[in-house]
Scaffold this active site. Structure first.
Site, PDB file in Angstrom:
ATOM      1  N   HIS A  20       1.021  -1.207  -0.025  1.00  0.00           N
ATOM      2  CA  HIS A  20       0.040  -0.095  -0.049  1.00  0.00           C
ATOM      3  C   HIS A  20       1.096   1.251  -0.047  1.00  0.00           C
ATOM      4  O   HIS A  20       0.518   2.131  -0.634  1.00  0.00           O
ATOM      5  CB  HIS A  20      -0.807   0.211   1.293  1.00  0.00           C
ATOM      6  CG  HIS A  20      -1.830  -1.277   1.357  1.00  0.00           C
ATOM      7  ND1 HIS A  20      -1.739  -1.902   2.517  1.00  0.00           N
ATOM      8  CD2 HIS A  20      -3.006  -1.678   0.568  1.00  0.00           C
ATOM      9  CE1 HIS A  20      -3.330  -2.849   2.237  1.00  0.00           C
ATOM     10  NE2 HIS A  20      -3.505  -2.366   0.896  1.00  0.00           N
ATOM     11  N   LYS A  44     -15.186  -7.794   5.293  1.00  0.00           N
ATOM     12  CA  LYS A  44     -14.141  -8.971   6.101  1.00  0.00           C
ATOM     13  C   LYS A  44     -14.199  -8.705   7.539  1.00  0.00           C
ATOM     14  O   LYS A  44     -14.609  -7.825   8.001  1.00  0.00           O
ATOM     15  CB  LYS A  44     -12.939  -8.661   5.324  1.00  0.00           C
ATOM     16  CG  LYS A  44     -12.704  -8.625   3.801  1.00  0.00           C
ATOM     17  CD  LYS A  44     -11.606  -7.878   3.555  1.00  0.00           C
ATOM     18  CE  LYS A  44     -11.626  -7.604   2.002  1.00  0.00           C
ATOM     19  NZ  LYS A  44     -10.279  -6.925   1.585  1.00  0.00           N
ATOM     20  N   ARG A  93      -2.354  -6.142  -8.074  1.00  0.00           N
ATOM     21  CA  ARG A  93      -1.155  -7.146  -7.873  1.00  0.00           C
ATOM     22  C   ARG A  93      -1.149  -8.259  -8.927  1.00  0.00           C
ATOM     23  O   ARG A  93      -0.299  -8.250  -9.794  1.00  0.00           O
ATOM     24  CB  ARG A  93      -1.320  -7.787  -6.382  1.00  0.00           C
ATOM     25  CG  ARG A  93      -0.963  -6.952  -5.366  1.00  0.00           C
ATOM     26  CD  ARG A  93      -1.417  -7.532  -3.885  1.00  0.00           C
ATOM     27  NE  ARG A  93      -2.727  -7.753  -3.998  1.00  0.00           N
ATOM     28  CZ  ARG A  93      -3.793  -8.100  -2.899  1.00  0.00           C
ATOM     29  NH1 ARG A  93      -2.817  -7.942  -1.618  1.00  0.00           N
ATOM     30  NH2 ARG A  93      -4.882  -8.412  -3.110  1.00  0.00           N
ATOM     31  N   SER A 131      -2.971  -8.088   3.136  1.00  0.00           N
ATOM     32  CA  SER A 131      -3.294  -7.558   4.703  1.00  0.00           C
ATOM     33  C   SER A 131      -3.692  -8.943   5.199  1.00  0.00           C
ATOM     34  O   SER A 131      -3.444  -9.119   6.542  1.00  0.00           O
ATOM     35  CB  SER A 131      -4.266  -6.641   4.791  1.00  0.00           C
ATOM     36  OG  SER A 131      -3.854  -5.510   3.976  1.00  0.00           O
TER      37      SER A 131
HETATM   38  O1  PNS Z   1      -8.714  -2.811   0.491  1.00  0.00           O
HETATM   39  P1  PNS Z   1      -9.886  -3.647   0.081  1.00  0.00           P
HETATM   40  O2  PNS Z   1     -10.728  -4.289   1.089  1.00  0.00           O
HETATM   41  O3  PNS Z   1      -9.585  -4.226  -1.313  1.00  0.00           O
HETATM   42  O4  PNS Z   1     -10.905  -2.225  -0.314  1.00  0.00           O
HETATM   43  C1  PNS Z   1     -12.315  -2.468  -0.578  1.00  0.00           C
HETATM   44  C2  PNS Z   1     -13.105  -0.944  -0.690  1.00  0.00           C
HETATM   45  C3  PNS Z   1     -12.906  -0.549   0.664  1.00  0.00           C
HETATM   46  C4  PNS Z   1     -12.367  -0.263  -1.663  1.00  0.00           C
HETATM   47  C5  PNS Z   1     -14.586  -1.485  -0.830  1.00  0.00           C
HETATM   48  O5  PNS Z   1     -14.915  -2.218  -0.024  1.00  0.00           O
HETATM   49  C6  PNS Z   1     -15.362  -0.287  -0.876  1.00  0.00           C
HETATM   50  O6  PNS Z   1     -15.268   0.640  -1.595  1.00  0.00           O
HETATM   51  N1  PNS Z   1     -16.213  -0.103   0.337  1.00  0.00           N
HETATM   52  C7  PNS Z   1     -17.093   1.032   0.521  1.00  0.00           C
HETATM   53  C8  PNS Z   1     -18.500   0.609   0.203  1.00  0.00           C
HETATM   54  C9  PNS Z   1     -18.805   0.543  -1.412  1.00  0.00           C
HETATM   55  O7  PNS Z   1     -18.768   1.649  -1.877  1.00  0.00           O
HETATM   56  N2  PNS Z   1     -19.350  -0.703  -1.891  1.00  0.00           N
HETATM   57  C10 PNS Z   1     -19.495  -0.652  -3.293  1.00  0.00           C
HETATM   58  C11 PNS Z   1     -18.300  -0.841  -4.319  1.00  0.00           C
HETATM   59  S1  PNS Z   1     -18.677  -0.929  -5.852  1.00  0.00           S
END
Ligand code: PNS
Length: 162
Positions: A20, A44, A93, A131
């Site tokens: 990150h 998660k 990745r 992570s």
């Molecule tokens: O680090 P991650 O877990 O891959 O990040 C995922 C994240 C936080 C970017 C995604 O879960 C997110 O955008 N969450 C906010 C809720 C949301 O907007 N969900 C719809 C996505 S299309």
């Protein structure tokens, strides 16, 4: 004079890894300023609270007027819009990341047509770091120094060696 560009780098960051950090550093070469957005409503299982995740990122980055670290709730696009960002930055990745990222980018574009998602390839030193693996290795007292920043390694150690 060009208008300053602001991007949002969102994620769970549970915890933040050197992968990150690599994206943040390189993101700052492309964008003038970054908001690192720590999502609070992730599906998660969480190891660290949003406050702890934010604090570890701040400790790692130190004082940098070009980076703001904040937790956000609700939809990513709503947060992005409220902060007036031009782009959402995501790291890729491997091919395995692609499908989920592809879905999210399209869904986010539907929800917020003016916000572009920009992808960067995670640095070759970090493409295998996640992570999830970090949490698992730390849980069993494995060595995670070198794949996470020092403040994170310390906090993981505290957490699992109580
Ligand atoms: O680090 P991650 O877990 O891959 O990040 C995922 C994240 C936080 C970017 C995604 O879960 C997110 O955008 N969450 C906010 C809720 C949301 O907007 N969900 C719809 C996505 S299309």
């Amino acid at each position: 004079m060009h208008e300053s560009t602001l991007a949002l780098y969102p994620g769970s960051f549970d915890p933040i890894t050197n992968g990150h950090i690599n994206i943040i550093e390189r993101g700052l070469k492309v964008f003038d300023r970054l908001i690192v957005g720590v999502a609070t409503n992730i599906r998660k299982q969480q190891l660290f609270s949003p406050e702890e995740r934010v604090m570890m990122i701040k400790e790692t980055i130190g004082t940098n007027s070009k980076v703001e670290v904040v937790a956000f709730d609700g939809l990513l696009v709503d947060f992005a819009r409220s902060r007036g960002v031009a782009a959402i930055l995501r790291g890729l990745r491997a091919v395995s990341d692609f499908e989920f990222e592809f879905q999210m980018a399209h869904m986010n574009r539907r929800l917020g047509p003016n916000i572009e998602t920009v992808f960067m390839m995670t640095g070759e030193d970090h493409f295998y770091v996640s992570s999830q693996l970090v949490r698992e290795i730390a849980r069993f007292q494995g060595d995670v120094s070198g794949v996470v920043p020092k403040p994170v390694a310390e906090r993981l150690h505290q957490h699992f060696n109580k």
